[in-house]
Structures are given as C-alpha cells and as structure tokens.
Design an enzyme around this catalytic site. Structure first.
Site: not given
Length: 468
Positions: A70, A133
């Site tokens: 992604h 993240y």
C-alpha cells in the site's frame, strides 16, 4: 532476537528518502525499554521532521501474516513493538525511482522512515507481532492511493514464506501489477496572485505541469471562510504568495488603508495558518518599504524594520506573520519590472512620445526583473535553503530613478539629457492627493542569497534585453 546497545543512526537505502534506523534498546532481566519516537534526537540524527498526527498498531497472531503493498500520500515511521517482520518497500511515486525495491527485517531495535508514495508491506516472522506506525496525515476518502500486487513479477520480492502458504487478504491479492499501477504524484505548489507581473514570471519558470496550480484574484478569495477547506492541503508542498496590495499612495487613504491591511495582513494570516497546520512551505514576497531608507549602505536581512508608510507597515506585519510558519521564505525585493505596467515601460513610452520627464533623483536602489525574482524563488525551494528572509533583486551598482530613466532613454535610442532629475519633494509638490513617504535608500544586500548558489543577473544588462 532484539539487539541491545545500538547507537541511534540512520542509513539511506536505494529508494530516495527511505531511511533505516538503528534504535537504542536498553534491556535487563525485566525486559527492555526504547524511545520509539523522540523528535529532537531523531531529527538531529537525520530523520525528516515529518510531524506525525496519528499512531496505529497492527497486531498479528500468526507467523506468515502478510499485508500490503500500500502506498499512501503521507509519510510513515514504521517499527515493531514485539516480534519480528520481513518488510518490503516499493517506490510507487512518479519519477525515475518508480518500481525500486528495498527489503529488510525489523525487530524492536530497528525502524524505517517511509516517505510519501512508497508502497509498504510486511510479513510476520514471529507470532504475536505488534507492527507500529506513525503517520503525518489522517485517512481521507479524497486522498490518492496506489497499490501493488504482493506477487508482482517485476518487483520480484523474495518473501521468506511463500505467498501460497501465508495468511493474506483477498483484497491484497487482487492489487494490480506494476505496469498497471497509478503512481502517486508529487505534492503540488499553489501560486497565489498568478496573474500579476511576478505570477506570470512564475508560470514561465515552473511551467504548466499538473504539479503547479495558478490562482488569480478571480479564482481565489482569501477572505472566503470556505477557502481553508477548499483543498486537501496535505497534498501541497508549497504556497507562493505573489499577491499583494501595492498602491502605496492609495493606501494612505481610509479605504486604501483597509484594503491594504486586508490583502497584505489578513490574507497572509490565512495562508500562514494553512501552511503551519499542514507542513507547507510558505513563500511570501516582501518589500524594501519595510525600511525607512536612512541607512548608509545596503540593507541586510538582519536590519531592523522601520516602515514609513501604511503600505510598508502592512508588508512588515505580513512578514512578522509569515516568520511564525515553521517552513517559510520571506523574499524581500524592490522596484519590480516584468510583464505589465511598470517604470521602465512608462519611461520608454515617454521617450517615444517626445515627452521629457522629471524623475526623482534622491531615491536609490536596484531594479528587480521578475525572471530573477521567480528564478530565486524556485532556487530556494529546489535547494531546500534554510528558512528565513532573503533579499532578492537584480545585481549591479545601485542607481537613482533618474539615472535608470536616462538608461532607458539611451537604450531606446533617445537622448538621456531629456531626463531631468528632481527631488522627491519637488516631484510631488503639485500633487493634491495623498502621497506615501518613500525610503531614500532601497538597496538590498544580496550576499545571503548568493551564498545559497543563486547569482542574480546585472540589472543594466537585463534592462538592455528587456527593452530589446
């Protein structure tokens, strides 16, 4: 096994902007501790100050869980809280590095900075792996995303566990091959005031790429409350404010004063707020009118401002606002000459029509040709010069307005003796309307700009070509 005792450091990869970090991890019989994100230390060590706004955690039960690839229009700071992953990153940005691949293993002692537009994927190598993240934007349905198939033959990622043997979503398996991927475009630059002399020069410098958006007064209204939400501002890297109220004498009237403050201060505050909230570089064009003109010698960027006029006061106030934006360039200039009505065109017209003008001879400075001004702005952005104020004019020996008029007459094939020098007081003695005080010395020191690698052209050389 997590490695203890590392020194914080960053390593570049084959993908531009993709940085691998070694993180100090401190452990004993009780477990371990690390600073997973420490802005001051990490930016000092080389990590971009990317301004994260959200922290996400993906927990994975089994070995072999595979996710990606992604690419989103924001930056990521990827690390592992527990467990271990094999990570794969593919550059899906427009440009020469499109399709470049980087792979590595990450445990709690390593992290990776993933720049905007680089495809991100991973495969877990241990059970109970927590993948963490930080991102510097919020998910948006209006954002542009790209995806790549995990099994793409061009990227040819060597997964430790074959994809046929792992847990992976049907959606990830259905992503396109590299040849069919829509690349993530670069961030855009918005030019405000694109129909003025400088705006037209900026069009010539930057061109008609979709990366650059040009807006004139007819299409952009900074006073509109909806302006702040009129665009997905996280898709912009820079705003160049080439718009301003410049009727220096009219600004001395009640209506002109209001208009000058609205354009040069209130409008600038709107742009500054947007730039600050979205990590955008704001380029703002300032003026020699912020000085009183009493200094002997050229003004530097560090000299104290002392505006004499309402116009100068509004420009000084705008400068102060822009100076609060973390990423900013205040481009201070004087006596701008470009494609439009200006002093040089006026003098050339008078020469051709047989008019012998009286021209002020007690104001000294340099012309600034818009090609130089636009080129300097692009140079500051492209070179990522340190933020701050930069004086930008054309170069050469400072001249008075009367001397410049004489050059225009001579270069146009007319006698320079037709120009009569007069004082500022004499020139305006018969004017009944409001007159703004002018700085007698508008000369700006260019050494700071030159130190960045940009050398402006000589104004008299440019004057010759401009008139030709």
């Amino acid at each position: 096994m997590t490695e203890f005792g590392k020194t914080l450091s960053f390593t570049e990869t084959a993908i531009p902007g993709l940085l691998v970090a070694d993180l100090p991890v401190h452990g004993d019989s009780r477990g371990w501790f690390k600073e997973n994100w420490q802005r001051e230390k990490m930016t000092s060590a080389g990590l971009p100050d990317f301004g994260p706004v959200q922290n996400n955690i993906s927990f994975n039960d089994e070995v072999g869980t595979t996710r990606g690839i992604h690419a989103e229009p924001w930056d990521k700071w990827v690390s592992v809280a527990t467990g271990r992953i094999f990570g794969a990153w593919v550059d899906l940005r427009e440009g020469p590095s499109f399709g470049q691949v980087f792979t590595t293993e990450i445990d709690p002692s390593k992290a990776i900075f993933v720049p905007r537009g680089v495809g991100n994927s991973y495969q877990t190598l241990e059970p109970d792996t927590a993948y963490v993240y930080l991102v510097n934007d919020h998910w948006s349905p209006d954002a542009e995303y790209s995806f790549l198939n995990l099994a793409d033959e061009t990227a040819a990622i060597q997964w430790p566990i074959p994809l046929a043997d792992v847990e992976v979503s049907a959606k990830d398996l259905a992503h396109p091959r590299l040849a069919d991927v829509t690349p993530i475009p670069p961030k855009k630059t918005l030019v405000v005031g694109a129909n003025g002399q400088l705006g037209r020069a900026l069009r010539d410098v930057f061109g008609d790429s979709a990366r650059y958006e040009y807006a004139g007064r007819d299409t952009l209204d900074l006073s509109d409350p909806a302006f702040a939400t009129s665009r997905r501002w996280r898709d912009y890297d820079a705003i160049i404010n080439a718009a301003a109220y410049t009727s220096v004498d009219l600004a001395e009237t009640p209506d002109g004063r209001a208009d000058a403050w609205a354009a040069n201060v209130t409008g600038v505050a709107v742009l500054a707020r947007i730039a600050t909230e979205n990590g955008i570089t704001l380029v703002h064009v300032s003026s020699d009118y912020v000085f009183d003109g009493t200094k002997e010698g050229a003004y530097t960027e560090a000299d104290a401002i002392r505006p004499l006029s309402v116009y100068g006061q509004t420009k000084a106030a705008g400068d102060a606002i822009v100076g609060t934006v973390p990423r900013h360039y205040i481009v201070r200039t004087s006596w701008v000459i470009g494609d439009g009505k200006n002093f040089v065109r006026t003098m050339a017209s008078l020469a051709e029509r047989g008019v012998d003008p009286s021209v002020v001879d007690d104001q000294v400075g340099r012309l600034t040709f818009t090609d130089d001004l636009a080129g300097a702005i692009r140079h500051l952005l492209d070179s990522s010069a340190p933020a701050g104020i930069y004086n930008v004019t054309s170069s050469g020996e400072p001249q008075s307005w009367a001397q410049l008029a004489e050059h225009v007459f001579a270069l146009s094939g007319h006698g320079p003796e037709r120009v009569t020098g007069v004082s500022t007081d004499e020139y305006f003695s018969s004017v009944a309307a409001a007159v703004a005080p002018r700085p007698a010395n508008s000369t700006l020191d260019l050494s700071k700009l030159v130190s960045t690698g940009f050398v402006p052209s000589d104004m008299l050389v440019r004057l010759r070509s401009y008139l030709a």
